[in-house]
Design a protein around this motif. Structure first.
Motif, PDB file in Angstrom:
ATOM      1  N   THR A   1       0.807  -1.219   0.000  1.00 34.62           N
ATOM      2  CA  THR A   1       0.000   0.000   0.000  1.00 34.62           C
ATOM      3  C   THR A   1       0.845   1.275   0.000  1.00 34.62           C
ATOM      4  O   THR A   1       0.305   2.371   0.130  1.00 34.62           O
ATOM      5  CB  THR A   1      -0.946   0.030   1.213  1.00 34.62           C
ATOM      6  N   LEU A   2       2.165   1.138  -0.158  1.00 34.38           N
ATOM      7  CA  LEU A   2       3.046   2.306  -0.237  1.00 34.38           C
ATOM      8  C   LEU A   2       3.960   2.154  -1.438  1.00 34.38           C
ATOM      9  O   LEU A   2       4.622   1.133  -1.613  1.00 34.38           O
ATOM     10  CB  LEU A   2       3.882   2.454   1.035  1.00 34.38           C
ATOM     11  N   LEU A   3       3.988   3.184  -2.269  1.00 35.98           N
ATOM     12  CA  LEU A   3       4.847   3.249  -3.439  1.00 35.98           C
ATOM     13  C   LEU A   3       5.601   4.572  -3.369  1.00 35.98           C
ATOM     14  O   LEU A   3       5.067   5.576  -2.887  1.00 35.98           O
ATOM     15  CB  LEU A   3       3.994   3.171  -4.702  1.00 35.98           C
ATOM     16  N   PHE A   4       6.835   4.585  -3.845  1.00 39.07           N
ATOM     17  CA  PHE A   4       7.652   5.801  -3.795  1.00 39.07           C
ATOM     18  C   PHE A   4       8.195   6.091  -5.186  1.00 39.07           C
ATOM     19  O   PHE A   4       8.607   5.187  -5.907  1.00 39.07           O
ATOM     20  CB  PHE A   4       8.813   5.620  -2.821  1.00 39.07           C
ATOM     21  N   GLY A   5       8.195   7.358  -5.569  1.00 37.49           N
ATOM     22  CA  GLY A   5       8.721   7.752  -6.866  1.00 37.49           C
ATOM     23  C   GLY A   5       9.954   8.619  -6.737  1.00 37.49           C
ATOM     24  O   GLY A   5       9.895   9.696  -6.149  1.00 37.49           O
ATOM     25  N   SER A   6      11.072   8.141  -7.250  1.00 33.12           N
ATOM     26  CA  SER A   6      12.311   8.927  -7.198  1.00 33.12           C
ATOM     27  C   SER A   6      12.548   9.594  -8.541  1.00 33.12           C
ATOM     28  O   SER A   6      11.908   9.290  -9.545  1.00 33.12           O
ATOM     29  CB  SER A   6      13.502   8.035  -6.830  1.00 33.12           C
ATOM     30  N   SER A   7      13.518  10.502  -8.561  1.00 34.83           N
ATOM     31  CA  SER A   7      13.881  11.211  -9.775  1.00 34.83           C
ATOM     32  C   SER A   7      15.392  11.422  -9.772  1.00 34.83           C
ATOM     33  O   SER A   7      16.082  11.033  -8.826  1.00 34.83           O
ATOM     34  CB  SER A   7      13.147  12.556  -9.843  1.00 34.83           C
ATOM     35  N   GLY A   8      15.903  12.052 -10.827  1.00 33.41           N
ATOM     36  CA  GLY A   8      17.330  12.334 -10.877  1.00 33.41           C
ATOM     37  C   GLY A   8      17.795  13.173  -9.706  1.00 33.41           C
ATOM     38  O   GLY A   8      18.933  13.045  -9.244  1.00 33.41           O
ATOM     39  N   SER A   9      16.926  14.026  -9.200  1.00 27.12           N
ATOM     40  CA  SER A   9      17.290  14.858  -8.050  1.00 27.12           C
ATOM     41  C   SER A   9      17.408  14.053  -6.773  1.00 27.12           C
ATOM     42  O   SER A   9      17.921  14.537  -5.776  1.00 27.12           O
ATOM     43  CB  SER A   9      16.262  15.983  -7.864  1.00 27.12           C
ATOM     44  N   THR A  10      16.901  12.826  -6.784  1.00 25.96           N
ATOM     45  CA  THR A  10      17.106  11.898  -5.669  1.00 25.96           C
ATOM     46  C   THR A  10      18.388  11.103  -5.889  1.00 25.96           C
ATOM     47  O   THR A  10      19.120  10.795  -4.942  1.00 25.96           O
ATOM     48  CB  THR A  10      15.922  10.917  -5.568  1.00 25.96           C
ATOM     49  N   GLN A  11      18.663  10.779  -7.151  1.00 31.80           N
ATOM     50  CA  GLN A  11      19.827   9.981  -7.492  1.00 31.80           C
ATOM     51  C   GLN A  11      21.137  10.746  -7.350  1.00 31.80           C
ATOM     52  O   GLN A  11      22.154  10.186  -6.902  1.00 31.80           O
ATOM     53  CB  GLN A  11      19.674   9.459  -8.935  1.00 31.80           C
ATOM     54  N   PHE A  12      21.168  12.023  -7.743  1.00 36.17           N
ATOM     55  CA  PHE A  12      22.429  12.752  -7.771  1.00 36.17           C
ATOM     56  C   PHE A  12      23.062  12.934  -6.386  1.00 36.17           C
ATOM     57  O   PHE A  12      24.267  12.731  -6.228  1.00 36.17           O
ATOM     58  CB  PHE A  12      22.241  14.100  -8.462  1.00 36.17           C
ATOM     59  N   PRO A  13      22.306  13.335  -5.352  1.00 38.98           N
ATOM     60  CA  PRO A  13      22.927  13.425  -4.021  1.00 38.98           C
ATOM     61  C   PRO A  13      23.492  12.079  -3.560  1.00 38.98           C
ATOM     62  O   PRO A  13      24.530  12.022  -2.895  1.00 38.98           O
ATOM     63  CB  PRO A  13      21.779  13.892  -3.122  1.00 38.98           C
ATOM     64  N   TYR A  14      22.806  11.004  -3.917  1.00 34.20           N
ATOM     65  CA  TYR A  14      23.284   9.649  -3.599  1.00 34.20           C
ATOM     66  C   TYR A  14      24.605   9.383  -4.313  1.00 34.20           C
ATOM     67  O   TYR A  14      25.570   8.876  -3.704  1.00 34.20           O
ATOM     68  CB  TYR A  14      22.218   8.645  -4.017  1.00 34.20           C
TER      69      TYR A  14
END
Length: 362
Positions: free
Chosen positions: A94-107
């Motif tokens: 019941t939980l889904l999360f959407g990432s983007s490049g702005s989540t990937q770059f700091p990582y």
């Protein structure tokens, strides 16, 4: 036992095992439930439009047709939401999360604010996207396919932060010799577009869904002029024109036409590495750590069904652009591509961030 009977026994055994497994798959049922799809940005940006496009399609294909609600958790360029998701352990789907490049770059850049680990999450779907940079009408009148006539202009840009996806346009503009002053702290690219509309910013960029959903109206009204896209990759890894915007030149083309901009060397290699990490596999849907395999399989099957719809390509082209959709193992490969850059590119960007913006990541 004859060879025929032996083969028949094996076939019956396989069939029996599949039949025994069927009830387990059937147990995944979402009827009457609400699924929250959390987007770590504001409701005005490209990620919001991406999730809002897929949510009703996903709802139709999941067992029991649950309600899929998109919720927003902006902050720290998506780091706030990603750190929160890292702590979630929902096992019921019941939980889904959407990432983007702005989540990937700091990582990728080892930002000390990052407390999330992509390898803990379960990717079920990923899509590529593109991006379009555009100018206001006055400055756009001086754009001739090169940035030569733009180098004496002081531009203002609403930015989520230099370590986010904005790294790609900021580095591109610097390579072109343009003077672009970022105003950091906005919560999503849609907020950057609103700054542009109000005249508080004079240059902007949007991912494809954000551009299609908001910026094309500005172009049609004559208040914005497209400058360039970041392009797309062909089968050999070369940058070619974005299929969603085939009439707009790529950054590579504009760079080649601009005095002093090079499409080889350390800066180009770093820009291209982060472009590849940030766009061809840019938006990814994850289930949290601890999700049972049968729930993961149900989501993969649902997204497969979405992709197989006869009208999917037509619907996607209008709202999120013409880009590949990866499901299941394809999504896993997309995550690997999106979270890997060469050490040389990382070192270049870290030095560039310190020299250009005083950002030191330790």
């Amino acid at each position: 036992m004859t060879e025929f009977n032996a083969a028949r026994a094996v076939a019956l055994g396989v069939a029996a095992s599949l039949t025994a497994a069927a009830p387990a798959a059937a147990e995944v049922e979402f009827g009457g439930k609400t699924i929250e799809w959390v987007i770590p940005f504001s409701e005005t940006g490209g990620s919001a439009k991406w999730a809002n496009f897929f949510a009703p399609l996903l709802s139709e294909e999941l067992p029991g047709q649950p309600t899929v609600v998109v919720k927003f958790m902006p902050g720290a360029g998506s780091t706030k939401g990603a750190n929160w998701f890292q702590e979630q352990e929902y096992d019921d789907g019941t939980l889904l999360f959407g990432s983007s490049g702005s989540t990937q770059f700091p990582y990728l850049l080892n930002d000390p604010r990052v407390r999330y680990e992509y390898s803990d999450w379960n990717p079920v779907m990923a899509t590529g996207t593109g991006g379009v940079a555009y100018l206001n009408a006055e400055d756009g009148a001086r754009f001739d396919g090169s940035a030569n006539a733009l180098k004496d202009i002081d531009f203002i840009y609403g930015s989520q932060g230099a370590t986010r996806l904005d790294l790609v346009p900021l580095l591109a503009w610097e390579m072109l010799g343009m003077n672009v002053e970022p105003v950091f702290g906005i919560k999503g690219r849609g907020d950057g577009r609103l700054m542009f509309e109000r005249g508080e910013a004079t240059i902007d960029y949007q991912t494809s869904s954000g551009y299609l959903g908001g910026s094309t109206a500005l172009v049609e009204a004559g208040t914005a002029v497209p400058m360039m896209t970041w392009g797309a990759l062909d089968e050999d890894g070369n940058i070619v024109r974005d299929p969603t915007f085939p009439d707009i030149p790529t950054f590579k083309e504009v760079c080649e036409a601009t005095d002093g901009c090079e499409t080889s060397g350390d800066a180009w290699d770093a820009w291209k590495a982060f472009f590849v990490a940030g766009f061809p596999s840019q938006k990814i849907a994850f289930l949290p750590q601890g999700t049972p395999q049968e729930v993961i399989d149900a989501y993969v099957a649902a997204f497969e069904a979405v992709r197989a719809r006869e009208d999917f390509d037509e619907l996607a082209a209008k709202q999120v652009g013409e880009y590949p959709m990866f499901v299941g193992q394809g999504a896993q490969k997309a995550v690997k591509s999106a979270t890997t850059v060469p050490d040389s590119a990382k070192a270049f960007v870290l030095k560039w961030l310190e020299d250009s913006y005083g950002v030191v990541l330790k």
